[in-house]
Design an enzyme around this catalytic site. Sequence first.
Site, mmCIF file in Angstrom:
data_model
loop_
_atom_site.group_PDB
_atom_site.id
_atom_site.type_symbol
_atom_site.label_atom_id
_atom_site.label_comp_id
_atom_site.label_asym_id
_atom_site.label_seq_id
_atom_site.Cartn_x
_atom_site.Cartn_y
_atom_site.Cartn_z
ATOM 1 N N THR A 49 0.881 -1.159 0.000
ATOM 2 C CA THR A 49 0.000 0.000 0.000
ATOM 3 C C THR A 49 0.926 1.218 0.000
ATOM 4 O O THR A 49 2.146 1.059 0.004
ATOM 5 C CB THR A 49 -0.899 0.050 1.256
ATOM 6 O OG1 THR A 49 -0.109 0.475 2.362
ATOM 7 C CG2 THR A 49 -1.521 -1.296 1.572
ATOM 8 N N CYS A 50 0.335 2.394 0.047
ATOM 9 C CA CYS A 50 1.209 3.563 0.047
ATOM 10 C C CYS A 50 1.984 3.686 1.346
ATOM 11 O O CYS A 50 2.952 4.436 1.416
ATOM 12 C CB CYS A 50 0.396 4.812 -0.204
ATOM 13 S SG CYS A 50 -1.205 4.649 0.463
ATOM 14 N N GLU A 112 -8.570 2.828 9.972
ATOM 15 C CA GLU A 112 -9.080 3.098 8.619
ATOM 16 C C GLU A 112 -9.404 1.786 7.904
ATOM 17 O O GLU A 112 -8.824 0.744 8.190
ATOM 18 C CB GLU A 112 -8.089 3.972 7.824
ATOM 19 C CG GLU A 112 -6.668 3.444 7.759
ATOM 20 C CD GLU A 112 -6.393 2.581 6.568
ATOM 21 O OE1 GLU A 112 -7.247 2.538 5.681
ATOM 22 O OE2 GLU A 112 -5.343 1.931 6.523
ATOM 23 N N GLU A 113 -10.339 1.879 6.977
ATOM 24 C CA GLU A 113 -10.913 0.688 6.338
ATOM 25 C C GLU A 113 -10.097 0.171 5.160
ATOM 26 O O GLU A 113 -10.148 -1.003 4.840
ATOM 27 C CB GLU A 113 -12.319 1.018 5.809
ATOM 28 C CG GLU A 113 -13.404 0.998 6.850
ATOM 29 C CD GLU A 113 -13.803 -0.408 7.279
ATOM 30 O OE1 GLU A 113 -13.642 -1.332 6.473
ATOM 31 O OE2 GLU A 113 -14.254 -0.566 8.430
ATOM 32 N N GLN A 114 -9.347 1.085 4.508
ATOM 33 C CA GLN A 114 -8.733 0.700 3.222
ATOM 34 C C GLN A 114 -7.818 -0.519 3.359
ATOM 35 O O GLN A 114 -7.778 -1.371 2.495
ATOM 36 C CB GLN A 114 -7.917 1.859 2.620
ATOM 37 C CG GLN A 114 -8.745 2.996 2.081
ATOM 38 C CD GLN A 114 -9.368 3.835 3.161
ATOM 39 O OE1 GLN A 114 -8.701 4.199 4.110
ATOM 40 N NE2 GLN A 114 -10.646 4.114 3.046
ATOM 41 N N GLY A 187 -7.655 13.254 -9.484
ATOM 42 C CA GLY A 187 -7.807 11.807 -9.298
ATOM 43 C C GLY A 187 -9.246 11.481 -8.950
ATOM 44 O O GLY A 187 -9.949 12.299 -8.340
ATOM 45 N N GLY A 189 -9.942 8.092 -7.862
ATOM 46 C CA GLY A 189 -9.864 6.739 -7.296
ATOM 47 C C GLY A 189 -10.342 6.694 -5.857
ATOM 48 O O GLY A 189 -11.121 7.544 -5.392
ATOM 49 N N VAL A 191 -8.735 7.050 -2.907
ATOM 50 C CA VAL A 191 -8.347 8.122 -1.973
ATOM 51 C C VAL A 191 -9.107 9.408 -2.299
ATOM 52 O O VAL A 191 -9.563 10.121 -1.398
ATOM 53 C CB VAL A 191 -6.811 8.348 -2.012
ATOM 54 C CG1 VAL A 191 -6.412 9.517 -1.157
ATOM 55 C CG2 VAL A 191 -6.098 7.093 -1.543
HETATM 56 N N1 LIG Z 1 -5.726 3.460 -1.050
HETATM 57 C C1 LIG Z 1 -5.173 3.907 0.069
HETATM 58 O O1 LIG Z 1 -5.486 3.506 1.192
HETATM 59 C C2 LIG Z 1 -4.127 4.989 -0.015
HETATM 60 C C3 LIG Z 1 -3.808 5.713 1.133
HETATM 61 C C4 LIG Z 1 -2.881 6.754 1.051
HETATM 62 C C5 LIG Z 1 -2.302 7.024 -0.173
HETATM 63 N N2 LIG Z 1 -2.587 6.277 -1.271
HETATM 64 C C6 LIG Z 1 -1.951 6.656 -2.540
HETATM 65 O O2 LIG Z 1 -2.874 7.479 -3.219
HETATM 66 C C7 LIG Z 1 -2.720 7.308 -4.625
HETATM 67 C C8 LIG Z 1 -4.071 6.979 -5.224
HETATM 68 O O3 LIG Z 1 -4.496 5.770 -4.646
HETATM 69 P P1 LIG Z 1 -5.949 5.213 -4.922
HETATM 70 O O4 LIG Z 1 -6.118 4.082 -3.990
HETATM 71 O O5 LIG Z 1 -6.926 6.322 -4.929
HETATM 72 O O6 LIG Z 1 -5.755 4.666 -6.399
HETATM 73 P P2 LIG Z 1 -6.882 4.238 -7.448
HETATM 74 O O7 LIG Z 1 -8.181 4.012 -6.762
HETATM 75 O O8 LIG Z 1 -6.284 3.146 -8.252
HETATM 76 O O9 LIG Z 1 -7.045 5.525 -8.368
HETATM 77 C C9 LIG Z 1 -5.965 5.956 -9.132
HETATM 78 C C10 LIG Z 1 -6.266 7.290 -9.752
HETATM 79 O O10 LIG Z 1 -5.065 7.714 -10.397
HETATM 80 C C11 LIG Z 1 -5.383 8.102 -11.717
HETATM 81 N N3 LIG Z 1 -4.246 7.875 -12.595
HETATM 82 C C12 LIG Z 1 -3.586 6.724 -12.801
HETATM 83 N N4 LIG Z 1 -2.575 6.918 -13.653
HETATM 84 C C13 LIG Z 1 -2.619 8.218 -14.017
HETATM 85 C C14 LIG Z 1 -1.851 9.040 -14.897
HETATM 86 N N5 LIG Z 1 -0.819 8.530 -15.585
HETATM 87 N N6 LIG Z 1 -2.175 10.334 -15.007
HETATM 88 C C15 LIG Z 1 -3.197 10.840 -14.313
HETATM 89 N N7 LIG Z 1 -3.979 10.137 -13.483
HETATM 90 C C16 LIG Z 1 -3.682 8.840 -13.339
HETATM 91 C C17 LIG Z 1 -6.574 7.264 -12.091
HETATM 92 O O11 LIG Z 1 -7.219 7.930 -13.131
HETATM 93 P P3 LIG Z 1 -7.987 7.148 -14.262
HETATM 94 O O12 LIG Z 1 -9.327 6.887 -13.627
HETATM 95 O O13 LIG Z 1 -8.011 8.104 -15.361
HETATM 96 O O14 LIG Z 1 -7.222 5.895 -14.545
HETATM 97 C C18 LIG Z 1 -7.361 7.255 -10.793
HETATM 98 O O15 LIG Z 1 -8.132 8.412 -10.686
HETATM 99 C C19 LIG Z 1 -1.701 6.222 -4.824
HETATM 100 O O16 LIG Z 1 -0.462 6.809 -5.117
HETATM 101 C C20 LIG Z 1 -1.654 5.518 -3.478
HETATM 102 O O17 LIG Z 1 -0.389 4.977 -3.253
HETATM 103 C C21 LIG Z 1 -3.520 5.290 -1.238
#
Ligand SMILES: NC(=O)c1ccc[n+]([C@@H]2O[C@H](COP(=O)([O-])OP(=O)(O)OC[C@H]3O[C@@H](n4cnc5c(N)ncnc54)[C@H](OP(=O)(O)O)[C@@H]3O)[C@@H](O)[C@H]2O)c1
Length: 467
Positions: A49-50, A112-114, A187, A189, A191
């Site tokens: 994860t991040c 947190e749930e993630q 974004g 996704g 987060v």
């Molecule tokens: N999940 C967690 O618990 C968590 C917690 C803290 C931090 N993070 C970090 O937060 C970030 C996002 O995580 P997430 O869980 O939200 O990921 P996610 O659900 O997979 O969503 C990824 C997002 O990034 C966009 N994206 C991917 N490649 C891209 C590019 N080349 N240019 C522009 N946009 C792009 C996607 O857009 P499209 O829809 O256009 O593909 C989507 O909106 C990651 O770096 C992760 O490490 C995650």
Amino acid sequence: MRQRIINARVTFHNSPIHVLERFAIRDVDDAYEQFRRHSGLDECVIIQTCNRVELFARTGPGGTERLKRTWASLTGLDEVAFDENLEMSEDDEALRHLLKLTSGLDSMVLGEEQILGQIKSSIAEARKTRSSGRYLNTIFDKAIRIGTRIRGSTGIGRGGVSVGSMAVRLAEENIDDMKSKRILLIGTGEVSTLVAKSLLRRGYAFDVTSRTLGRARAFCESLGGSPVRFEEVLSAFTGYDAMFVATTAPYSLVTFEKISQAVSAGRAGGSNDHSGGSNEPGGHRRGMMILDLSNPRTVDERVATLPGVKLMNLDQISEMVEKNLTAKAGKARAIEDAIKEEVGVLEASVRRLAAEPIAEHVFKKIDALREKELQKAVRVLDETDPRRIGIIDSLTREIVESIVSPPINNLRKASERGDSGVIALAGRLFDYGDDNDGAADAGAAPSAGAHAPAPNDTAPNDTAPKN
Ligand SMILES: NC(=O)c1ccc[n+]([C@@H]2O[C@H](COP(=O)([O-])OP(=O)(O)OC[C@H]3O[C@@H](n4cnc5c(N)ncnc54)[C@H](OP(=O)(O)O)[C@@H]3O)[C@@H](O)[C@H]2O)c1
């Protein structure tokens, strides 16, 4: 040769995000193959994860060093990098750690749930590639159930605290009168969803952008905000006071040059500035706050050197979480206590697995005999009536079951107690020899590619959300 459950991890606890990034495994499928081939891991599950890169494995002696070597070669890191950053746990400590993960106790944002979804995805992926087997599948399934139960009973996750809400609170602490500011979310996704929910709950208006406008639109329809074109935003960030960036882009989306231009345009009170009241008297903008929630980061760090720009990332959120930890200290203690009790249950179910290869062997062998004798009897009786054959079949099954089950259950209980003497004896009594995989542990777990299904080796109950 005793097999152990080990956990090797690099997490936000002892490695800042920019260091953590370097330990990330890019090609997980290939990594599973490498770990199997070069580290001699019988089973392996990778959780990324991040905030963490973690491996759970089942391995024999020497596995730890080999694991480090393979991990180093996969990431191109020097093995010494692991000395400062890697934490290791074995057996009951590894199980305890997994329970901390599933219950949210080890998370940056407590409860947190993630993380639960991420663990479900990890074990689902490992199952699919058969990198995990009888042991890790059972351990993960049980740990997910226990973690969910602990969350429910302690109420740790209530109140919707998440990385998203922490980020919004961080912005509030640094920006006066957020309601009058222009906020951008990059974004769409997981987060971003958390950020949007938190912004909405607090009554802030915001723009949302994503590579596809359609996705941004759909996002805004269900989560609020106004969709804006990606290219438009990326070519000029002018006018925004706060930006939340949460993408998995493998490069800097928010570059030094663009922010530099946006800041200059803002300062000049340029026509691109659609921030309404954001400019200070005299044409000076009050500044811009950027929260990069991505790992790897997607905002060029140098933007922090620009006057009026404040950049914060997951490390700062981690600091803020310290406060959250204090506030939740009571609940955290309740979780610790629950884990203390549950770790024994988890250990017992792992020990119980040592009896399964013998149990399977015995049932299979006896059933083959039963089937042979049944067919013989049917022939001798010249029986063709399926109903009668069915009755004889059930009868023989019942007899076998009632004779074999009690000793096998006793064997399982002995196994739960860790009585390896009884297991070894049962192996000899039931003629369970070295040529069988997973010799009653004492022995090895079936290799990941060749494990026989055990009672617990079922698909997870819960659908795994995406990571
Ligand atoms: N999940 C967690 O618990 C968590 C917690 C803290 C931090 N993070 C970090 O937060 C970030 C996002 O995580 P997430 O869980 O939200 O990921 P996610 O659900 O997979 O969503 C990824 C997002 O990034 C966009 N994206 C991917 N490649 C891209 C590019 N080349 N240019 C522009 N946009 C792009 C996607 O857009 P499209 O829809 O256009 O593909 C989507 O909106 C990651 O770096 C992760 O490490 C995650």
